[in-house]
Design an enzyme around this catalytic site. Structure first.
Site, PDB file in Angstrom:
ATOM      1  N   SER A 146      45.507  39.061  31.274  1.00 30.02           N
ATOM      2  CA  SER A 146      46.939  39.278  31.470  1.00 30.02           C
ATOM      3  C   SER A 146      47.599  37.975  31.869  1.00 30.02           C
ATOM      4  O   SER A 146      46.962  37.078  32.440  1.00 30.02           O
ATOM      5  CB  SER A 146      47.154  40.319  32.572  1.00 30.02           C
ATOM      6  OG  SER A 146      48.512  40.390  32.953  1.00 30.02           O
ATOM      7  N   TYR A 159      46.028  43.509  41.224  1.00 34.68           N
ATOM      8  CA  TYR A 159      45.925  43.351  39.765  1.00 34.68           C
ATOM      9  C   TYR A 159      45.855  41.866  39.383  1.00 34.68           C
ATOM     10  O   TYR A 159      44.989  41.467  38.578  1.00 34.68           O
ATOM     11  CB  TYR A 159      47.122  44.019  39.091  1.00 34.68           C
ATOM     12  CG  TYR A 159      47.043  44.014  37.583  1.00 34.68           C
ATOM     13  CD1 TYR A 159      46.202  44.899  36.915  1.00 34.68           C
ATOM     14  CD2 TYR A 159      47.808  43.132  36.823  1.00 34.68           C
ATOM     15  CE1 TYR A 159      46.126  44.906  35.523  1.00 34.68           C
ATOM     16  CE2 TYR A 159      47.750  43.138  35.436  1.00 34.68           C
ATOM     17  CZ  TYR A 159      46.905  44.028  34.796  1.00 34.68           C
ATOM     18  OH  TYR A 159      46.829  44.026  33.420  1.00 34.68           O
ATOM     19  N   LYS A 163      42.605  39.918  37.467  1.00 33.33           N
ATOM     20  CA  LYS A 163      42.742  39.215  36.195  1.00 33.33           C
ATOM     21  C   LYS A 163      42.440  37.724  36.332  1.00 33.33           C
ATOM     22  O   LYS A 163      41.902  37.109  35.402  1.00 33.33           O
ATOM     23  CB  LYS A 163      44.145  39.449  35.619  1.00 33.33           C
ATOM     24  CG  LYS A 163      44.378  40.884  35.186  1.00 33.33           C
ATOM     25  CD  LYS A 163      43.332  41.343  34.170  1.00 33.33           C
ATOM     26  CE  LYS A 163      43.604  42.719  33.622  1.00 33.33           C
ATOM     27  NZ  LYS A 163      42.611  43.121  32.594  1.00 33.33           N
TER      28      LYS A 163
END
EC number: 1.1.1.162
Length: 254
Positions: A146, A159, A163
């Site tokens: 991402s 998150y 990533k």
């Protein structure tokens, strides 16, 4: 436009007949990759913990081999993926996004996010890479990361961290697996209009703030990500490993 599509079609032809494993929690990206490869002639095994998703996928593309498995079960994953291989291509697409302000991050969110976004990728990649090496097969692994791996986003503490960890894992994998002719890269999209993307970016004020930072002025569609994955799986990217392909509409340069 036509030359771009022509390049993708040739890339698909180059992976025809190879074994491919795709697993998912982002249904549209994982499903679209599996369908694209199946239609190109690849022998595809699709892994998901949701039987209904796999049944629907097989109805759409009867040639796909379904593998229903909870990746949180380390031993079951080892046995099932090991028995299904060997594979020459792997797409690690599983992901969850549990968005919480930093001061409200829960232990459950940390554990679940790292289990799916990082640990499962490491484990499945180990199994598949060992098979490639044992069979003397060159291969390609694409990890779906991402833009959040490289830019801090509000409420994305966990998150973003998963990533970033995935990007560095991919680089180390590329370094260690390169001598075995196994390439490892990531695709790093901006917000993608999957079910998960729509849920997390449904607030017009929140989404407008993000879109205003993207020079192309829009979020990514599933096909934008799929086409990038197909390129990195193909011989068109034969000299590319340890790289992150940004599919972000220019977000990181803004």
């Amino acid at each position: 436009m036509w030359s771009c599509w022509s390049g993708v079609q040739r890339a698909i032809e180059m992976i025809r007949g190879l074994e491919h494993l795709s697993y998912k929690e982002r249904p549209r990206i994982g499903r679209a990759v599996a369908v694209a490869l199946c239609k190109a002639g690849a022998r595809v095994t699709a892994l998901s913990r949701t039987a209904a998703d796999l049944e629907s996928l097989v109805r759409e593309c009867p040639g796909i081999e379904p593998l229903c498995l909870d990746l949180a079960d380390w031993d079951a994953t080892e046995a099932a993926v090991g028995a299904a291989g060997p594979f020459e291509l792997l797409v690690n697409n599983a992901a969850v996004a549990m968005l919480q302000p930093f001061l409200q991050v829960t232990r459950e969110a940390v554990k679940r996010s790292f289990d799916v976004n990082f640990r499962a990728v490491l484990h499945v990649s180990q199994i598949v890479a060992r098979q490639m090496i044992a069979q003397g097969l060159p291969g390609a692994i694409v990890n779906v990361s991402s833009q959040a791996s490289q830019r801090a986003l509000r409420d994305h503490a966990v998150y973003c961290s998963t990533k970033s960890a995935l990007d560095m894992l991919s680089k180390v994998m590329a370094m260690e697996l390169g001598p075995h002719k196994i390439r490892v890269n990531t695709v790093n999209p901006t917000v993608v209009m999957t079910d998960m993307g729509r849920i997390n970016w449904s607030d017009p004020q929140k989404s407008a703030a993000m879109i205003n930072r993207i020079p192309l002025g829009k979020f990514a569609e599933v096909d934008d990500v799929v086409n990038s994955i197909l390129f990195l799986l193909s011989d068109k990217s034969a000299m590319t490993t340890g790289s992150s392909l940004m599919v972000d509409g220019g977000f990181l340069v803004s």
